[in-house]
Scaffold this active site. Structure first.
Site, PDB file in Angstrom:
ATOM      1  N   HIS A  85      -8.617   0.809   8.649  1.00  0.00           N
ATOM      2  CA  HIS A  85      -7.536   1.036   7.687  1.00  0.00           C
ATOM      3  C   HIS A  85      -7.575   2.386   7.001  1.00  0.00           C
ATOM      4  CE1 HIS A  85      -5.594  -2.914   7.693  1.00  0.00           C
ATOM      5  NE2 HIS A  85      -6.785  -3.379   7.983  1.00  0.00           N
TER       6      HIS A  85
ATOM      7  N   LYS B 233       1.495   3.963  -6.324  1.00  0.00           N
ATOM      8  CA  LYS B 233       0.439   3.657  -5.352  1.00  0.00           C
ATOM      9  C   LYS B 233      -0.890   3.781  -6.080  1.00  0.00           C
ATOM     10  CE  LYS B 233       2.169   7.015  -2.859  1.00  0.00           C
ATOM     11  NZ  LYS B 233       2.244   6.309  -1.587  1.00  0.00           N
ATOM     12  N   ARG B 234      -1.991   3.307  -5.452  1.00  0.00           N
ATOM     13  CA  ARG B 234      -3.308   3.514  -6.048  1.00  0.00           C
ATOM     14  C   ARG B 234      -3.519   5.001  -6.333  1.00  0.00           C
ATOM     15  NH1 ARG B 234      -6.720  -1.297  -6.446  1.00  0.00           N
ATOM     16  NH2 ARG B 234      -8.371   0.246  -6.591  1.00  0.00           N
TER      17      ARG B 234
ATOM     18  N   LYS C 213      -3.965  11.225  -2.273  1.00  0.00           N
ATOM     19  CA  LYS C 213      -2.553  10.854  -2.432  1.00  0.00           C
ATOM     20  C   LYS C 213      -1.795  11.881  -3.289  1.00  0.00           C
ATOM     21  CE  LYS C 213      -3.317   5.837  -1.908  1.00  0.00           C
ATOM     22  NZ  LYS C 213      -2.306   5.342  -0.958  1.00  0.00           N
TER      23      LYS C 213
ATOM     24  N   THR D 101       2.419   2.008   2.811  1.00  0.00           N
ATOM     25  CA  THR D 101       3.364   0.904   2.932  1.00  0.00           C
ATOM     26  C   THR D 101       4.441   0.985   1.861  1.00  0.00           C
ATOM     27  OG1 THR D 101       1.855  -0.481   1.636  1.00  0.00           O
ATOM     28  CG2 THR D 101       1.796  -0.727   4.042  1.00  0.00           C
TER      29      THR D 101
ATOM     30  N   LYS E  13       8.559   0.125   1.830  1.00  0.00           N
ATOM     31  CA  LYS E  13       9.260  -0.705   0.840  1.00  0.00           C
ATOM     32  C   LYS E  13      10.379   0.094   0.178  1.00  0.00           C
ATOM     33  CE  LYS E  13       4.726  -2.604  -0.277  1.00  0.00           C
ATOM     34  NZ  LYS E  13       3.647  -2.440  -1.275  1.00  0.00           N
TER      35      LYS E  13
HETATM   36  C1  LIG Z   1       2.765  -1.404  -1.531  1.00  0.00           C
HETATM   37  C2  LIG Z   1       1.808  -1.458  -2.648  1.00  0.00           C
HETATM   38  C3  LIG Z   1       0.654  -0.672  -2.615  1.00  0.00           C
HETATM   39  C4  LIG Z   1       0.360   0.294  -1.486  1.00  0.00           C
HETATM   40  O1  LIG Z   1       1.094   1.476  -1.654  1.00  0.00           O
HETATM   41  P1  LIG Z   1       0.813   2.763  -0.716  1.00  0.00           P
HETATM   42  O2  LIG Z   1       1.853   3.751  -1.085  1.00  0.00           O
HETATM   43  O3  LIG Z   1       0.960   2.279   0.694  1.00  0.00           O
HETATM   44  O4  LIG Z   1      -0.569   3.205  -1.001  1.00  0.00           O
HETATM   45  C5  LIG Z   1      -0.251  -0.762  -3.672  1.00  0.00           C
HETATM   46  N1  LIG Z   1      -0.013  -1.583  -4.718  1.00  0.00           N
HETATM   47  C6  LIG Z   1       1.105  -2.353  -4.796  1.00  0.00           C
HETATM   48  C7  LIG Z   1       1.321  -3.223  -5.994  1.00  0.00           C
HETATM   49  C8  LIG Z   1       2.058  -2.314  -3.768  1.00  0.00           C
HETATM   50  O5  LIG Z   1       3.178  -3.072  -3.856  1.00  0.00           O
END
Ligand SMILES: *Cc1c(COP(=O)(O)O)cnc(C)c1O
Length: 587
Positions: free
Chosen positions: A134, A326-327, A332, A434, A438
């Site tokens: 991952h 995101k985290r 990032k 991800t 979304k």
């Molecule tokens: C989708 C999601 C993530 C992951 O986000 P990335 O941009 O892919 O790192 C982390 N936390 C929450 C609450 C999410 O919905």
């Protein structure tokens, strides 16, 4: 339908210290019970100290062994002791390296408890187990000191040691020992090396399938991270681009938009996300696009109310909602986004003719408990928000909000209301991402680097419906390899805009709430900007200027936004899961 089991640890025999209890030392009397229960109290205990790390190792073993014992009990009930054919009926998918002990633990149970021959047990384990990587972050490729591991799990270690010995032997047959690269291959692929158990190599050696989570990420695994394994066993490597559940992140998160979509194309898209393609003709439908804009506006009102309640910041919903959620992690590059915000701010103060698109910069995300740098960036965002939101010269044009507690339920409010999706990791670092998927489903336009699944988003929507900037992964690699990147050159090359922002970190401008940001300054200027924030700055700000300029043409923007939803079907996890079923699990 599958079962999801949540294991919890409890003592098998009641090891109760009655003497301690009678002496009034209740803490000691209950110590055994509380030590055992600690194993499953918290997922991912802080792994900074040795004590916490030991707990993590116990936890991984507990979950692995409990899962395997259940699987084998169920199998034996149905098929009897036909262990040779386990892999035809059972799939064990190891999600990252956390369950890497599956291979040796399965062998241990088969050999010690079921009387299976060692060679057959290894063959069966490999036929049964598959592995997804991952991340390429080196700190996430788990390693355990051999002594720690062997002391806690002596019998399991014997299986690892013997499989490693046989692997080295097979390597000697595979590569001629006088080939110069023999030691190199060994140093990269052996399970035991340098006094450590390397869990990624353990996972690979015990798996018949190894996959990454986006096209670029899988290519990087083949080319560098697991290159030596790939050369020896190319057929085991495959890609499974991540997906997200569109029923949660579009239908449930954004009911007003979902309703509009269903009125236009029927409700088949909820079962088959590819049907979202039927929205393409509506890109020419002015009244649909107006309805879409109205739905987005309502979602922005809903988020603005939530932000006002949770962080006190008031946002004008006529502003562009520019979102990075995101985290928190250095790669990032939330810091790059902060630099852009400060640049817009500085330009407004310096140049009375500069008038940016009115924008609300929205951040949210969590940081690991011991990740000090990430927490400093969160503190920085809150300080920048304090300065900008209280500056009357600019705050009818720009606002900054940090939304606390980024959990999925809160995140849904943000995804639905977003207009710009910030996906700005340094190229080559984000395995997939991800939130990019979304946000795309929810008709946000991506502003991003060619990293992770952004590349596949870009190929699907076409260059006119996404904004790409910055170095590509191969350029990042070449620049690093050259050894010729100097943060101070970036600073001196643009004292006016870039240099002045670096200075703001330590000159008191942002210190009113809680002090300066020396450690972030050091990360950029002493550690030489490891994530190339300063290198990508100009390209990023220019891309943002162009993208927000485009926002003025509402019809063209809405058309591009709708095209993002129309092409998002590929990123439904229905597609991803189907690919795992067909190509890896064969079910
Ligand atoms: C989708 C999601 C993530 C992951 O986000 P990335 O941009 O892919 O790192 C982390 N936390 C929450 C609450 C999410 O919905």
């Amino acid at each position: 339908m599958n079962k999801l089991r949540l294991w919890s640890a409890e003592p098998y025999t009641e090891d109760f210290d009655l003497d301690a209890f009678n002496a009034g030392d209740y803490a000691r009397a209950n110590k055994f019970r509380s030590d055992v229960e600690a194993i499953s109290t918290i997922l991912y205990p802080n792994d900074a100290g040795e004590h916490g790390r030991m707990l993590r190792l116990k936890q991984e073993y507990l979950f692995v062994s409990a899962g395997l014992q259940t699987i084998l009990r169920t199998y034996e009930r149905e098929f009897g002791p036909d262990w040779e054919h386990l892999g035809e009926h059972v799939c064990i998918h190891t999600n990252d390296t956390h369950p890497a002990m599956c291979g040796p633990e399965l062998m241990r149970i088969l050999v010690d408890e079921k009387g299976v021959d060692f060679d057959l047990a290894y063959k069966v384990a490999k036929e049964t187990i598959s592995f997804t990587n991952h991340t390429v972050m080196p700190e996430a490729l788990e390693k355990w000191p051999i002594n720690t591991f062997r002391n806690l799990l002596p019998r399991l270690y014997m299986f690892i040691d013997e499989v490693d010995r046989r692997y080295r032997e097979s390597l000697a047959n595979h590569l001629s020992p006088n080939e110069g690269n023999w030691t190199n291959v060994l140093s990269k692929t052996a399970i035991l090396w340098d006094g450590q158990v390397r869990m990624a190599n353990l996972s690979i050696i015990f798996s018949h399938s190894i996959n990454g989570v986006s096209a670029l990420h899988t290519q990087i695994l083949k080319d560098s991270v697991f290159h030596e394994f790939y050369e020896m066993m190319p057929h085991r490597f495959n890609n499974k681009t991540n997906g997200v559940t569109h029923r949660r992140f579009l239908c449930e998160a954004n009911p007003s938009y979902a309703k509009l979509i269903t009125e236009a194309i029927g409700d088949g898209w909820m079962d088959d996300a590819n049907e979202l393609e039927k929205l393409v003709p509506f890109e020419q439908d002015a009244s649909f696009l107006e309805g879409m804009e109205a739905a987005k506006k309502a979602d922005k009102e809903r988020l603005a109310a939530f932000i006002k309640e949770t962080s006190g910041v008031e946002l004008d919903t006529n502003m562009v909602f520019d979102v990075q959620v995101k985290r928190f992690h250095a790669y990032k590059r939330q810091l790059l986004n902060v630099f852009k915000v400060l640049d817009v701010y500085n330009r407004m103060l310096k140049d009375p003719n500069y008038s940016p698109r009115p924008t609300a910069f929205i951040f949210s995300g969590k940081a690991a408990q011991s990740y000090t740098f990430a927490k400093e960036v969160i503190r920085l965002i809150n300080s920048v928000a304090d300065v900008i939101n209280n500056d009357e010269r600019v705050n009818d044009k720009i606002k900054v909000a940090f939304v606390p507690n980024f959990a999925v339920s809160n995140a849904q409010l943000i995804y639905s209301a977003a207009e710009i999706s910030e996906q700005i990791s340094v190229a080559g670092a984000e395995a997939s991402g991800t939130s990019n998927m979304k946000l795309m489903m929810n008709a946000a336009i991506t502003l991003g680097t060619l990293d992770g699944a952004n590349i596949e988003i870009s190929e699907l929507v076409g260059p006119e419906n996404i904004k790409i900037f910055g170095l590509r992964a191969d350029e990042v690699e070449a620049l690093r390899a050259s050894g010729r990147y100097y943060a101070w050159d970036m600073y001196n090359g643009d004292r006016d805009r870039l240099g002045s922002i670096v200075d703001m970190l330590t000159d008191g401008t942002l210190a009113r709430l809680s002090g300066n940001f020396e450690s972030i300054h050091d990360y950029l200027m002493v550690d030489n900007d490891p994530d190339l924030v300063l290198r990508d700055f100009h390209s990023y700000v220019q891309a943002w200027d162009e993208l927000t300029g485009f926002y003025g043409d509402r019809a063209a923007w809405n058309k591009a936004a709708l095209h993002n939803t129309a092409k998002a079907g590929y990123f439904s996890s229905d597609r991803t899961i189907r690919e795992y079923m067909n190509d890896i699990w064969h079910i």
